[in-house]
Design an enzyme around this catalytic site. Structure first.
Site, PDB file in Angstrom:
ATOM      1  CB  CYS A 121      -0.752   0.019   1.176  1.00  0.00           C
ATOM      2  SG  CYS A 121      -1.958  -1.183   1.248  1.00  0.00           S
ATOM      3  CG  HIS A 258      -3.360   3.647   1.738  1.00  0.00           C
ATOM      4  ND1 HIS A 258      -3.785   3.193   0.621  1.00  0.00           N
ATOM      5  CD2 HIS A 258      -3.140   2.508   2.570  1.00  0.00           C
ATOM      6  CE1 HIS A 258      -4.145   1.806   0.527  1.00  0.00           C
ATOM      7  NE2 HIS A 258      -3.618   1.473   1.880  1.00  0.00           N
ATOM      8  CG  ASN A 288      -6.377  -0.945   1.242  1.00  0.00           C
ATOM      9  OD1 ASN A 288      -5.667  -0.490   0.092  1.00  0.00           O
ATOM     10  ND2 ASN A 288      -5.738  -1.138   2.268  1.00  0.00           N
TER      11      ASN A 288
HETATM   12  N1  ACO Z   1     -17.970  -8.465   9.184  1.00  0.00           N
HETATM   13  C1  ACO Z   1     -18.546  -8.722  10.502  1.00  0.00           C
HETATM   14  N2  ACO Z   1     -17.654  -8.944  11.522  1.00  0.00           N
HETATM   15  C2  ACO Z   1     -16.377  -8.902  11.334  1.00  0.00           C
HETATM   16  C3  ACO Z   1     -15.661  -8.664   9.794  1.00  0.00           C
HETATM   17  C4  ACO Z   1     -16.728  -8.304   9.053  1.00  0.00           C
HETATM   18  N3  ACO Z   1     -16.259  -8.247   7.662  1.00  0.00           N
HETATM   19  N4  ACO Z   1     -14.531  -8.711   9.907  1.00  0.00           N
HETATM   20  C5  ACO Z   1     -14.120  -9.146  11.327  1.00  0.00           C
HETATM   21  N5  ACO Z   1     -15.124  -9.186  12.135  1.00  0.00           N
HETATM   22  C6  ACO Z   1     -15.275  -9.462  13.292  1.00  0.00           C
HETATM   23  C7  ACO Z   1     -14.362 -10.264  14.195  1.00  0.00           C
HETATM   24  O1  ACO Z   1     -14.380 -11.599  13.800  1.00  0.00           O
HETATM   25  C8  ACO Z   1     -14.248 -10.166  15.417  1.00  0.00           C
HETATM   26  O2  ACO Z   1     -15.415 -10.757  15.804  1.00  0.00           O
HETATM   27  P1  ACO Z   1     -15.247 -11.408  17.700  1.00  0.00           P
HETATM   28  O3  ACO Z   1     -15.282 -10.193  18.394  1.00  0.00           O
HETATM   29  O4  ACO Z   1     -16.352 -12.362  17.521  1.00  0.00           O
HETATM   30  O5  ACO Z   1     -13.814 -11.955  17.550  1.00  0.00           O
HETATM   31  C9  ACO Z   1     -15.001  -8.451  15.444  1.00  0.00           C
HETATM   32  O6  ACO Z   1     -15.281  -8.271  14.081  1.00  0.00           O
HETATM   33  C10 ACO Z   1     -13.773  -7.549  15.722  1.00  0.00           C
HETATM   34  O7  ACO Z   1     -12.722  -7.808  15.180  1.00  0.00           O
HETATM   35  P2  ACO Z   1     -11.479  -6.699  14.974  1.00  0.00           P
HETATM   36  O8  ACO Z   1     -10.490  -7.578  13.855  1.00  0.00           O
HETATM   37  O9  ACO Z   1     -10.833  -6.450  16.199  1.00  0.00           O
HETATM   38  O10 ACO Z   1     -12.088  -5.564  14.249  1.00  0.00           O
HETATM   39  P3  ACO Z   1     -11.443  -3.999  14.112  1.00  0.00           P
HETATM   40  O11 ACO Z   1     -12.582  -3.120  14.696  1.00  0.00           O
HETATM   41  O12 ACO Z   1     -10.228  -3.831  14.362  1.00  0.00           O
HETATM   42  O13 ACO Z   1     -12.014  -3.927  12.622  1.00  0.00           O
HETATM   43  C11 ACO Z   1     -10.530  -4.091  10.676  1.00  0.00           C
HETATM   44  C12 ACO Z   1     -11.383  -4.638  11.591  1.00  0.00           C
HETATM   45  C13 ACO Z   1     -11.534  -3.210   9.713  1.00  0.00           C
HETATM   46  C14 ACO Z   1      -9.943  -4.970   9.454  1.00  0.00           C
HETATM   47  C15 ACO Z   1      -9.627  -2.992  11.062  1.00  0.00           C
HETATM   48  O14 ACO Z   1      -8.718  -3.572  11.835  1.00  0.00           O
HETATM   49  C16 ACO Z   1      -8.658  -2.280  10.078  1.00  0.00           C
HETATM   50  O15 ACO Z   1      -9.102  -1.657   9.187  1.00  0.00           O
HETATM   51  N6  ACO Z   1      -7.336  -2.493  10.126  1.00  0.00           N
HETATM   52  C17 ACO Z   1      -6.483  -1.898   9.141  1.00  0.00           C
HETATM   53  C18 ACO Z   1      -6.366  -2.545   8.146  1.00  0.00           C
HETATM   54  C19 ACO Z   1      -5.468  -1.591   7.379  1.00  0.00           C
HETATM   55  O16 ACO Z   1      -5.483  -0.599   7.089  1.00  0.00           O
HETATM   56  N7  ACO Z   1      -4.632  -2.347   6.414  1.00  0.00           N
HETATM   57  C20 ACO Z   1      -3.802  -1.252   5.559  1.00  0.00           C
HETATM   58  C21 ACO Z   1      -3.003  -1.656   4.996  1.00  0.00           C
HETATM   59  S1  ACO Z   1      -3.380  -2.862   3.726  1.00  0.00           S
HETATM   60  C22 ACO Z   1      -2.186  -3.286   2.813  1.00  0.00           C
HETATM   61  O17 ACO Z   1      -1.070  -2.946   2.827  1.00  0.00           O
HETATM   62  C23 ACO Z   1      -2.355  -4.437   1.649  1.00  0.00           C
END
Ligand code: ACO
Length: 331
Positions: A121, A258, A288
């Site tokens: 990214c 980004h 993304n």
């Molecule tokens: N729909 C519903 N529930 C979901 C989903 C979904 N799509 N995805 C995860 N959950 C659930 C999880 O299973 C978890 O459930 P549990 O509590 O029963 O175990 C719950 O939601 C919370 O999960 P977290 O991963 O803690 O959720 P978070 O608030 O952190 O959001 C997210 C997840 C959106 C992925 C976030 O962490 C994020 O955006 N992280 C950064 C990712 C990023 O920016 N990457 C950039 C670089 S990408 C690259 O370089 C290619």
């Protein structure tokens, strides 16, 4: 006494921007039919409303060529002028040759320099800095810097934690040398900060590669851990890039980040004291798109008239590696 002119500096100036999103739109509701998720969850946690998906047979180079053609037209240039092509991508058409070489052929650009940059990214910021090295040294008169991705080809469509986050697209800029005075009033690329911490590989990677298992692999991410690193790391790089450029973050007209997650953009803006009205946000429309997301966001803001020549822009990104970085540009 003979008066000698002060030496001028060559600046790498962005003279054209273009973006391309594939025709097919995939909504959150459509994804809710294949994994256990909902439109509400995706919008609330990420700000994403939809993403675009490349058509069958539509490769990263095709997206790149579409974006590059628009950028060249915006710059008043043609493919015949291009002597350097850098494609930032994680989803190349082939393991080799570089997607940039394929783009050169498809554009009909003459023999010149063409290669890919792989920083996931962060690829577009990394690629801009490499282009700056060549353009500002007088080694390129007309460079294309392209971020292009078919992220859908790397996704595990059974993993709701990742498959809802990414989309396909491409963005491109034309970079040309212009004489400047060596001050922050010059148009062009003014400062960079680039970082990589290879010890954090396990947070975000693809589990395949030619020399490990001869596979392409699928994207694996510990999203919440990436999230934790993102705001702190990006904020530090922003501050370092502003220092490198000799400007204050408060002087920036537009923050073009980004587009990974709306909460990360807001968190970084808040931590760096950037007013939210200055943040260009397009993540809702295309999710993304990895290396393509910064030029796509820039293209949107140029097209709707927000970004004007002479304004100060701040770009930032973070991705697999972990890599991250920021860049200051007077547009
Ligand atoms: N729909 C519903 N529930 C979901 C989903 C979904 N799509 N995805 C995860 N959950 C659930 C999880 O299973 C978890 O459930 P549990 O509590 O029963 O175990 C719950 O939601 C919370 O999960 P977290 O991963 O803690 O959720 P978070 O608030 O952190 O959001 C997210 C997840 C959106 C992925 C976030 O962490 C994020 O955006 N992280 C950064 C990712 C990023 O920016 N990457 C950039 C670089 S990408 C690259 O370089 C290619």
């Amino acid at each position: 006494m003979e008066l000698r002119e002060l030496p001028k500096v060559l600046r790498s100036v962005l003279t054209g921007v273009g973006g391309y999103l594939p025709e097919r739109v995939v909504t959150n509701d459509e994804l809710a039919q294949i994994v256990d998720t909902s439109d509400e969850w995706i919008r609330e946690r990420t700000g994403i409303a939809r993403r675009h998906r490349a058509a069958e047979g539509e490769a990263t180079s095709d997206l790149a060529v579409a974006a590059a053609s628009k950028a060249l037209a915006a710059a008043g240039r043609t493919a015949a002028d291009v002597d350097l092509i850098i494609v930032a991508t994680t989803t190349p058409d082939l393991t080799f040759p570089a997607t940039a070489a394929i783009v050169q052929r498809k554009l009909g650009a003459p023999i010149g320099i063409a290669f890919d940059v792989q920083a996931v990214c962060s690829g577009f910021v990394y690629a801009l800095s490499v282009a700056d090295g060549l353009v500002a040294a007088g080694r390129s008169k007309c460079a294309l810097v392209i971020g292009a991705e078919v992220m859908s080809s790397l996704l595990d469509w059974t993993d709701r934690g990742t498959c809802v986050l990414f989309g396909d697209g491409a963005g491109a800029v034309v970079v040309e040398p212009r004489e400047g005075e060596g001050t922050t009033a010059d148009r062009g690329l003014l400062g960079f900060a680039l970082r990589c911490d290879g010890t954090k590989q396990d947070l975000l990677y693809a589990d395949g590669g030619p020399s490990s298992n001869r596979q392409v692999g699928l994207l694996r991410m510990l999203g919440n851990q990436v999230f934790r690193h993102a705001v702190v790391n990006i904020s530090e790089a922003i501050s370092a890039a502003a220092t490198d450029a000799g400007v204050a973050v408060a002087d920036v007209d537009w923050f073009v980040p980004h587009q990974a997650n709306l909460r990360i953009l807001q968190g970084v803006a808040h931590r760096c004291g950037i007013d939210e009205v200055k943040v260009v946000t397009t993540v809702a429309e295309h999710a993304n798109t990895s290396a393509a997301s910064i030029p796509l966001a820039l293209d949107a803001a140029v097209a709707d008239g927000r970004v004007q020549p002479g304004q100060l822009l701040l770009l930032e990104a973070m991705g697999g590696g972990l890599t991250w970085g920021a860049c200051v540009i007077r547009f």
